[in-house]
Design a protein around this motif. Structure first.
Motif, short mmCIF file in Angstrom:
data_model
loop_
_atom_site.label_atom_id
_atom_site.label_comp_id
_atom_site.label_asym_id
_atom_site.label_seq_id
_atom_site.Cartn_x
_atom_site.Cartn_y
_atom_site.Cartn_z
N CYS A 513 0.86 -1.19 0.00
CA CYS A 513 0.00 0.00 0.00
C CYS A 513 0.89 1.23 0.00
O CYS A 513 1.77 1.37 0.87
N SER A 537 -2.18 4.73 -7.45
CA SER A 537 -1.47 3.47 -7.21
C SER A 537 -1.37 2.60 -8.45
O SER A 537 -0.60 1.63 -8.47
N LYS A 571 -6.35 0.22 -2.44
CA LYS A 571 -6.80 0.96 -1.27
C LYS A 571 -5.80 0.77 -0.14
O LYS A 571 -4.96 -0.13 -0.18
N GLU A 572 -5.91 1.62 0.88
CA GLU A 572 -5.09 1.46 2.08
C GLU A 572 -5.71 0.40 2.98
O GLU A 572 -6.94 0.28 3.05
#
Length: 647
Positions: A513, A537, A571-572
């Motif tokens: 991440c 990302s 996503k985180e």
């Protein structure tokens, strides 16, 4: 400094309310607590602290709270959070701290499980959380709030401003002036005072029962190796629900009279921290990592000359550290101004705990001149029971046990001496609240089975490898610690979280991440357009940036522990999604289940993985994510040469 010889007599003052009454008599005008509000630091003396706790306690008594019941605490770290806790103990009740960012399901479970009638809820946000649960909180009768902003629109009969609670208490005190001190005198050190939730790897944590006397005696053991006194300043930033913040901001503060400071908001934390210039700090590993990453990110924006000075200073500082000394040149050109910038100038002691801190991050702060020590412990053991002593600091260990009858040993060791860490000492928890089965499972013959794997090195330092259940073995029979490799990856300023895969697989891979705040700044500087975290990302340039970071880590690892493939997650990882614990530990079971399709695709040698999913934010809003994840090949992979290892 507070040493064993000048601490209060814990055979007499064996509870928090007793200690508070003692300090209010002997040091009434000394500052006990400070809180920043609207940009101004507001002090609270021991006498004022005592008067407020007395009013809280008598108010709770008048509302019907009786001995043995549980009072909930929900919100940010504030003087009223601590005051509500001590007041609950004064009338023989137990306190239960709930993480401020706990989801509705967690809050409902804890309150109903413990039959909580009264909750101190800091502000509108926490009140909303309780009111929205409605009939799911059948035991809840009173919600006491401290911040009145935004509360006029509510008309729930359970709501009470803290000013009304104080008025109730003062009215009772006027009628019976000796009642409070009589109640305090009846408190006993062996009575359970705190229910402290374990971090756990499930959504329903256990509640460790902590008797007041044991908590205070253990804090005294800690003070014997890391002394504090009335001249020390401490800034409370980690959640008060966590055992180590209970130890420092409540137990040790009440014993040593060090001043505890509460920041205004999470966003102003480092600014407020610098204003106080504390002499001691406790940060979780994730925060140390974030500070180190932020320093590196700021250097990216600096002039070429400053970047060269930073690189030179770090090089000289780390070389000197490796030789057991400090670099005067590095201190002058880099470390002294950087310590001042971060608020670390006055630090005499610093600690990290709750999870492992990577050696690279540890070395960074040691070179900087931060007297950082690693601590190790569990909620059930009153928090930490090992620490580095003096200058005997080893980046790969958690030090040696405290004094005071603390025993630590490694059982069932393998041929390398690695086994399960077990411990016992006189001041451990009294079992899990209403869960005898779990108590029996974790406590055997007086020994707490930690579930952690480790060993003692030649110097007698304890080395933690990982959770026993998390130590993995590849299909080729090579054992590795995912946590160790993850911590090395997270030293990069661009990596926020990482999950290492490879258990019973032919090679290691990683789900990474990005640290959005820093990678987004890097992207803007390099004129790379993006919209969201998911979009950023997925950028090829970002993949190349992270490829270089993973390759740097690979260069420091043995061949069999190197990462062969990685991808950047869309996503985180988030505690609200169950992917991390509240203390930011990876929940590997959840990751394996939730991202199982992605993991299987990595090991099926797919170069691209299509994702179509929906994520839910904390405010309840949802967002559909449609993206393609790229799997980056770093090393040639080969099939396993041995049969898969049995589970």
């Amino acid at each position: 400094m507070a040493s064993a010889s000048n601490l209060p007599d814990l055979s007499v003052h064996d509870t928090l309310p007793k200690l508070l009454s003692l300090h209010a008599r002997q040091h009434p005008n000394d500052v006990a607590l400070r809180e920043k509000d609207f940009g101004i630091w507001k002090p609270l003396t021991w006498a004022q602290y005592h008067a407020r706790v007395r009013a809280f306690a008598l108010g709770l008594l008048k509302m019907g709270v009786v001995r043995g019941e549980v009072v909930g605490l929900l919100g940010d770290n504030r003087p009223d959070w601590v005051g509500g806790e001590v007041a609950s103990h004064a009338i023989g009740a137990m306190s239960l701290g709930i993480y401020r960012d706990a989801l509705d399901e967690e809050v409902a479970y804890l309150i109903t499980y413990a039959d909580v009638k009264v909750v101190f809820a800091e502000d509108e946000e926490q009140v909303d959380k309780l009111l929205n649960l409605g009939e799911r909180l059948p035991t809840l009768q009173h919600i006491i709030y401290s911040d009145p902003r935004g509360m006029r629109k509510y008309h729930d009969p359970r709501l009470m401003p803290v000013t009304d609670l104080i008025a109730l208490g003062e009215e009772l005190h006027a009628a019976q002036p000796d009642l409070y001190e009589d109640l305090v005198g009846q408190t006993r050190g062996e009575d359970v005072a705190v229910l402290c939730t374990t971090s756990g790897t499930t959504s329903n944590p256990k509640m460790a029962m902590l008797p007041a006397g044991r908590l205070l005696r253990h804090c005294a053991s800690y003070l014997s190796v890391d002394p504090k006194g009335p001249e020390d300043e401490y800034v409370s930033v980690l959640p008060l629900s966590w055992i180590m913040e209970q130890v420092y901001a409540v137990g040790m503060a009440m014993l040593s009279r060090m001043r505890v400071n509460f920041v205004e908001e999470a966003e102003t934390m480092m600014h407020d921290f610098r204003e106080i210039g504390p002499s001691f700090v406790l940060f979780a590993p994730r925060l140390w990592e974030a500070i180190a990453a932020d320093v590196r990110a700021r250097i990216m924006d600096a002039s070429p000359f400053k970047q060269k000075m930073f690189d030179l200073g770090m090089k000289l500082g780390l070389e000197a550290l490796a030789q057991g000394r400090r670099s005067w040149v590095a201190d002058q050109i880099l470390f002294r101004p950087l310590r001042d910038r971060l608020g670390f100038t006055n630090l005499r002691s610093a600690a990290t705990g709750g999870a492992a801190l990577g050696p690279d991050t540890f070395k960074f702060f040691q070179a900087l001149g931060v007297p950082l020590r690693q601590i190790y412990g569990q909620t059930e053991t009153m928090g930490a029971y090992t620490v580095h002593r003096g200058d005997d600091v080893d980046f790969d260990t958690v030090g040696v046990p405290f004094d005071g009858g603390i025993e630590v040993k490694v059982i069932d060791p393998d041929h390398n001496g690695v086994g399960e860490i077990v411990t016992r000492h006189p001041n451990m928890f009294a079992g899990y609240y209403r869960n005898e089965k779990a108590t029996v499972a974790d406590m055997r013959d007086g020994w707490m089975h930690t579930g952690d794997a480790g060993f003692f090195d030649k110097k007698g330092h304890l080395v933690i490898i990982d959770r026993i259940k998390d130590i993995a073995t590849t299909a080729n029979g090579d054992r590795f610690s995912p946590q160790y490799i993850e911590n090395k990856l997270k030293f990069s300023p661009y990596v926020a979280e990482a999950v290492i895969l490879g258990d019973k697989r032919p090679y290691l891979s990683a789900i990474v991440c990005i640290r959005f705040s820093i990678v987004s700044k890097w992207a803007e500087k390099n004129r790379i357009a993006f919209t969201t975290y998911s979009d950023l990302s997925s950028k090829p340039e970002v993949y190349e940036l992270l490829r270089a970071e993973v390759e740097k880590v690979n260069a420091t690892l043995p061949e069999y522990q190197r990462i062969s493939k990685f991808l950047l997650l869309y996503k985180e990882l988030d505690a609200d999604d169950g992917e991390l614990t509240r203390t930011r530990k990876v929940r590997r079971g959840v990751i394996s289940e939730k991202y199982g399709t992605i993991i299987d695709a990595i090991y099926d040698d797919k170069p691209k993985i299509d994702v179509d999913t929906t994520i839910t934010f904390q405010d309840g809003t949802k967002q559909r994510i449609r993206t393609t994840l790229t799997v980056i090949d770093l090393l040639p992979t080969k099939a396993a040469t041995a049969e898969p290892v049995a589970a």
